[in-house]
Scaffold this active site. Structure first.
Site, mmCIF file in Angstrom:
data_model
loop_
_atom_site.group_PDB
_atom_site.id
_atom_site.type_symbol
_atom_site.label_atom_id
_atom_site.label_comp_id
_atom_site.label_asym_id
_atom_site.label_seq_id
_atom_site.Cartn_x
_atom_site.Cartn_y
_atom_site.Cartn_z
ATOM 1 N N SER A 146 0.859 -2.285 6.897
ATOM 2 C CA SER A 146 0.506 -2.592 8.334
ATOM 3 C C SER A 146 1.432 -2.520 9.266
ATOM 4 O O SER A 146 2.412 -3.340 9.239
ATOM 5 C CB SER A 146 -0.223 -3.900 8.154
ATOM 6 O OG SER A 146 -0.798 -4.487 9.291
ATOM 7 N N LYS B 116 -9.303 1.865 -2.300
ATOM 8 C CA LYS B 116 -9.486 1.299 -1.141
ATOM 9 C C LYS B 116 -11.043 1.639 -0.292
ATOM 10 O O LYS B 116 -11.372 2.712 -0.381
ATOM 11 C CB LYS B 116 -8.557 1.794 -0.034
ATOM 12 C CG LYS B 116 -8.605 1.365 1.581
ATOM 13 C CD LYS B 116 -7.454 1.717 2.356
ATOM 14 C CE LYS B 116 -7.094 0.985 3.633
ATOM 15 N NZ LYS B 116 -5.974 1.524 4.420
ATOM 16 N N LYS C 8 4.187 16.851 29.113
ATOM 17 C CA LYS C 8 5.524 16.527 28.937
ATOM 18 C C LYS C 8 5.468 15.567 27.502
ATOM 19 O O LYS C 8 6.429 15.601 26.842
ATOM 20 C CB LYS C 8 5.970 15.772 30.000
ATOM 21 C CG LYS C 8 6.401 16.775 31.256
ATOM 22 C CD LYS C 8 7.328 15.736 31.976
ATOM 23 C CE LYS C 8 7.664 16.531 33.619
ATOM 24 N NZ LYS C 8 8.669 15.767 34.530
ATOM 25 N N GLY D 165 23.073 3.118 33.426
ATOM 26 C CA GLY D 165 21.766 2.478 33.829
ATOM 27 C C GLY D 165 21.150 1.554 32.317
ATOM 28 O O GLY D 165 22.135 1.743 31.514
ATOM 29 N N GLU E 279 0.933 -1.225 0.018
ATOM 30 C CA GLU E 279 -0.013 -0.001 0.056
ATOM 31 C C GLU E 279 0.772 1.086 0.151
ATOM 32 O O GLU E 279 1.995 1.493 0.794
ATOM 33 C CB GLU E 279 -0.998 0.124 1.343
ATOM 34 C CG GLU E 279 -1.895 1.272 1.354
ATOM 35 C CD GLU E 279 -2.613 0.918 2.790
ATOM 36 O OE1 GLU E 279 -2.274 0.076 3.747
ATOM 37 O OE2 GLU E 279 -3.538 1.677 3.040
ATOM 38 N N LEU F 8 25.197 8.222 28.569
ATOM 39 C CA LEU F 8 25.472 6.951 28.882
ATOM 40 C C LEU F 8 25.522 7.236 30.560
ATOM 41 O O LEU F 8 26.472 7.841 31.024
ATOM 42 C CB LEU F 8 26.744 6.140 28.604
ATOM 43 C CG LEU F 8 26.557 6.022 27.084
ATOM 44 C CD1 LEU F 8 28.134 5.243 26.548
ATOM 45 C CD2 LEU F 8 25.405 5.392 26.426
ATOM 46 N N SER F 9 24.606 6.756 31.142
ATOM 47 C CA SER F 9 24.385 7.015 32.613
ATOM 48 C C SER F 9 24.864 5.863 33.243
ATOM 49 O O SER F 9 25.054 5.940 34.638
ATOM 50 C CB SER F 9 22.993 7.177 32.972
ATOM 51 O OG SER F 9 22.268 5.925 33.044
ATOM 52 N N TYR G 158 -8.781 5.038 13.332
ATOM 53 C CA TYR G 158 -8.532 4.775 14.929
ATOM 54 C C TYR G 158 -6.993 4.366 15.198
ATOM 55 O O TYR G 158 -6.378 4.237 14.195
ATOM 56 C CB TYR G 158 -9.379 3.229 15.446
ATOM 57 C CG TYR G 158 -8.912 2.239 14.303
ATOM 58 C CD1 TYR G 158 -9.766 1.766 13.463
ATOM 59 C CD2 TYR G 158 -7.843 1.375 14.538
ATOM 60 C CE1 TYR G 158 -9.575 0.760 12.560
ATOM 61 C CE2 TYR G 158 -7.542 0.555 13.843
ATOM 62 C CZ TYR G 158 -8.374 0.244 12.747
ATOM 63 O OH TYR G 158 -7.971 -0.945 11.960
ATOM 64 N N CYS H 218 -5.451 -3.531 2.408
ATOM 65 C CA CYS H 218 -5.133 -3.497 3.941
ATOM 66 C C CYS H 218 -6.350 -3.670 4.739
ATOM 67 O O CYS H 218 -7.100 -4.886 5.015
ATOM 68 C CB CYS H 218 -4.671 -2.246 4.024
ATOM 69 S SG CYS H 218 -3.206 -2.482 5.692
ATOM 70 N N ASP I 36 18.511 2.059 30.668
ATOM 71 C CA ASP I 36 17.833 2.352 29.711
ATOM 72 C C ASP I 36 19.007 2.684 28.796
ATOM 73 O O ASP I 36 18.740 2.879 27.379
ATOM 74 C CB ASP I 36 17.115 3.679 29.977
ATOM 75 C CG ASP I 36 15.735 3.202 30.957
ATOM 76 O OD1 ASP I 36 15.340 1.926 30.862
ATOM 77 O OD2 ASP I 36 15.472 3.873 31.774
ATOM 78 N N SER I 37 19.983 3.821 29.030
ATOM 79 C CA SER I 37 20.956 4.219 28.026
ATOM 80 C C SER I 37 21.518 3.171 27.570
ATOM 81 O O SER I 37 22.170 3.058 26.325
ATOM 82 C CB SER I 37 21.603 5.283 28.609
ATOM 83 O OG SER I 37 22.518 4.839 29.778
#
Lengths: 592, 592
Positions: A191, A128, A563, A345, A44, A342-343, A134, A164, A347-348
């Protein structure tokens, strides 16, 4: 039964790049022709990229896209590929606006189309019918629905063509496929990947095959486009719903497969179905097996035999989605390198590993930015990570930069904590401005949900690789990535200590996340119920959580919307990613 | 002809604040009853606020809203106001989902309804038929359309009831009003302000009155909700389209007016129309004029005579919209004060004046943050502005804060320029964190369009008062605001020098905007064509601009989308505001 050789191309388009996307299509057509395909289908909007969003309301964009369709047909003919029918998705317009809006707001002037190109011309076009509106989709906003099913007659087989969402809804075009006596149902798709979506998509495809008594050929685009990642996973199933062939996820691929389909009959067509006869094509039922071998198999193709690629492990799929989304954001926006803090931790560390997998460790710049509150391990774990991954590493201490601001403004408490995060942001943005690196921000979904971050501090960046990954899943992916490395005899990228130690923002002495937040096991479970499943406060409490904790968490979620609105985009991997999936007011007083 | 006394209440709801919004409705009902009204109508979603966005997909929210409707009916009855029929907008649900989506994405489970409350009960309910899904609206995403027109029989008059978008579209409920022989067409609305929208809305109302041979009573909410500002401007027009009464813009108001309408007849109703008989009501055709006086006119009401408030001057409307949007963002989000940087330039001066008009100068904190490149006038013009407005003023020099970062990171060029803006951001955010002020960001629409700002620098803040105001209009509004002050014998708030001097970011010596950008007369005209009118590059060139300039500007617009996505919200005053009005990809290669 007549036999058709179908080629399904998983291309990786870039929105608006008509020339580049057309090039991908021509390349696929060349390979498909070389392999003797009777029909080539792309995804598509493969010509314009997907989603085009409000570009669909810009007449000049539609005119350019239309010209690109014409040019593509001519180019295929000029290159001697004109005999191969090519089904390609693109927007069509401008049409008369569908609605009289209240203002000069954009109204739908386009259709979401699939054109069939052959011998230098557009020989048929399908619009289509069902327009998803949504989740992340806004198609009812920008498209006018079609109302006619298209059936292509080719080599003695009728191939019904839909797009699709049409496959997902009962009624409409899919309802007319059975009555049309089509032998093949071709579905072109854009998709987006979501966790466990293959567990919904594949059963749907097999169900439709059985319901419509057709061979279903399902082709999907691949690659990242802003917050969406398309996983390909194109598949062909037979009339009984058995998988005939399946393409790998997340990579460009041409799937070529022979299918035996019911012979076309001259039954009367139901209303709203148009049949178009295509020239040539079809190997007929007498074609011998040796013919397949003669057609050859190009590199990367699954070939012509019924081969199914097993979908990888759930965590591997998720990792690949994050890597693909990150890689394509970097590449498609013209960056060559990324930078991140880079902490030490988790996540980083996970973001650095994703980045290295996406663009190569040599293009990843990691900066350790210790403060007076940073633990020894935050520095040593960052060092260790940099070593393991082999990324470019530097250290910028922040104490001397924080102190003058703190003193001049007499900041303390949370203001002083945030200041440290904001000085780090200034460092990353300064280095980005000097060297052209894209800044990656390392916040996870849990943090984003409850606003546990400093805006204009650790939240800065153009892309957020793990923004849709809850904290517990961050750990799980870290462990998986390390195991994956070990299984291949490679160095596990993520330091064990980054996985094992209690998470901390280290903005004050001895701080850990759990001083402020409930345990992550509880927090993620509440968030999954409140955010992903949209349960109300009472319903979440009824699941067995403390009412006080639920109130605390849901209040944080509601208050952090401002935020999140200012946050970077990042790859969607869940059914409810922050962004277009979840449109909530900032100004809002919760009902209780 | 029977006569009805209609009361239209322009309330100012806050999304989700069911108790507070209900309180406003009860207050309106008390005043309406006191003035002898036969019917009170409030705006669309007056009970929940508008837009509720994806809260409409949260079953618990719908259940709470439903309970609030029931409770409101009971409360009105308990307070002795039960005889007065009250028409109030709210979402209704959860209903069975309309669509089978592809995932766990939110699907519509609600209707956008108007309930008629009388004698402690909901006696009738209408569901909106036409669901706007363009511009800022996502109603097709979240609502299930209704299919039946409601006619209320009251005091010998048939009052047809529809909601907002229903009025704008031919066909559907408005098409059945004439056949229904209704005497009054009541429309409840949440119609956001846009420049010149009154020039579209009022002619529509008068046209519908003539087409349907009804008295049209149009009631709209007021106030700011995130980026939308509702202007009220409720109006009653007679069957010939003449204005009978009109409420003032942007303020809460109860408009009470007597209308003479066609007597209800027992004609057969067309299909899809339901008629509900309401108890009591109606002053009958014999009611004497003295009856009106006896009913009294409450303070702030326009009374019962045909009085039309002339819509104010265009610039005054725009100013009021910006002030309303800013005031309500501050107030509804629980802030008491705002802080902003004062550069001595026109943008921050206008923002300070808007802020002072919105929340009072005593709640506005202005910070001058001179650098080594700041001109003398930047400081003196900021001083002058602070004096004129009487806001809280402080000076924080940035040189000592910039220097350590610049040195440690060896920043120069654009990186060093951005650093100054980011140090200013750190100052404002630090003071915000210390004192709880909302940070206002002062960027205008022109800057936002071309990305002429430092992300995480001058762009930081929770609200952007002039984000939808192009630069030329900023100047125009500044002049208007000063003239407005002079005409009232007040001090003009904006220093003449801030209006007159050439605009500059002052991030390097002698810099002015026009070093980098085309003259604002050209720039704003190109942007209006490319952004607001969605013209293509060639179409813009055809308007008479230099191709090179058009390419330069449109390229900047396309490349700045990532910055705009991370920007603060601000009041929409145009037909094409950045944000929900204009949904564009970040990752995008322009077609030419």
């Amino acid at each position: 039964m007549p036999r058709l050789r179908l080629a399904l191309a998983q291309s990786n388009p870039l929105v608006g790049d008509l020339a580049g996307n057309a090039e991908q299509i021509v390349t696929a057509a060349r390979a498909a022709a070389q392999q003797g395909a009777d029909l080539l289908a792309l995804g598509e909007m493969a010509l314009t990229g997907y989603p085009i969003e409000d570009l669909a309301s810009r007449p000049s964009f539609l005119i350019d896209a239309g010209a690109a369709v014409t040019a593509l047909a001519a180019r295929l003919e000029a290159e001697g590929l004109g005999a191969l029918p090519v089904v390609v998705g693109h927007p069509d317009g401008p049409h008369e606006p569908r609605l009289l809006g209240t203002s000069n707001a954009p109204t739908a002037i386009a259709q979401n189309c699939a054109s069939v190109l052959q011998h230098g011309r557009v020989v048929a076009r399908y619009a289509k019918h069902h327009l998803p509106n949504y989740g992340v989709f806004d198609e009812y906003r920008i498209f006018i629905p079609g109302d006619e099913l298209l059936v292509l007659r080719l080599g003695g087989v009728d191939v019904a063509l839909i797009i699709c969402e049409d496959l997902w809804r009962d009624g409409g075009p899919v309802g007319r496929v059975l009555e049309s006596d089509a032998g093949v149902l071709l579905v072109i798709n854009a998709s987006p990947f979501e966790r466990d979506k293959d567990e919904v998509r594949l059963p749907l495809v097999t169900r439709r095959a059985r319901e419509t008594s057709t061979v279903v050929a399902y082709v999907n685009i691949v690659g990242g486009q802003d917050d969406l990642v398309f996983d390909g996973d194109s598949v062909v199933v037979d009339e009984r719903g058995a998988i005939v062939a399946r393409a790998p996820q997340f990579v460009e691929h041409l799937l070529v497969v022979d299918v035996d389909a019911a012979e076309a009959a001259d039954t009367e067509l139901p209303p709203n179905v148009r049949r178009v006869e295509l020239a040539g094509g079809g190997h007929g039922s007498t074609r011998t097996e040796s013919g397949f071998a003669a057609a050859g198999t190009s590199e990367g193709s699954l070939g012509l035999r019924p081969i199914a690629v097993p979908a990888p492990d759930d965590r591997e799929q998720l990792w690949n989605a994050l890597v693909t989304g990150t890689r394509d954001y970097v590449r498609k926006n013209g960056f060559r390198s990324v930078i991140l803090g880079l902490s030490g931790g988790i996540d980083s560390a996970v973001c650095a590993a994703i980045a290295a997998d996406a663009v190569g460790a040599e293009n990843v710049y990691g900066v350790s930015m210790p403060s007076r509150y940073s633990s020894d391990h935050s520095r040593s774990d960052a060092d260790d990570l940099a070593d393991r991954i082999g990324l470019n590493y530097s250290v910028e201490a922040i104490a001397e930069l924080v102190q003058p601001v703190e003193t001049q403004l007499a900041l303390d408490g949370v203001a002083a904590e945030n200041l440290q995060a904001r000085i780090r942001a200034i460092i990353l943005m300064g280095l980005s401005n000097m060297h052209g690196h894209l800044v990656l921000t390392t916040g996870n979904k849990t943090e984003l949900s409850v606003g546990y971050s400093t805006i204009y501090g650790d939240s800065v960046g153009g892309f957020a690789p793990i923004k849709d990954v809850p904290k517990l899943l961050v750990w799980e992916l870290a462990r998986w990535r390390n195991e994956h490395a070990i299984a291949r005899g490679k160095t596990p990228p993520i330091p064990e200590n980054s996985i094992a130690k209690p998470p901390s923002a280290e903005l004050r002495p001895g701080q850990v996340d759990q001083d402020t937040l409930p345990p992550y096991e509880v927090l993620d479970a509440i968030l999954e119920a409140y955010v992903d499943r949209e349960l109300g406060r009472d319903d979440v409490v009824a699941l067995g959580f403390e009412a006080e904790t639920v109130d605390f968490v849901t209040r944080l979620v509601d208050r952090s919307e401002w935020k999140r609105r200012q946050g970077a985009i990042g790859p969607k991997i869940s059914g409810m990613a922050f962004g277009r999936d979840r449109r909530m007011p900032i100004t809002y007083r919760p009902t209780r």
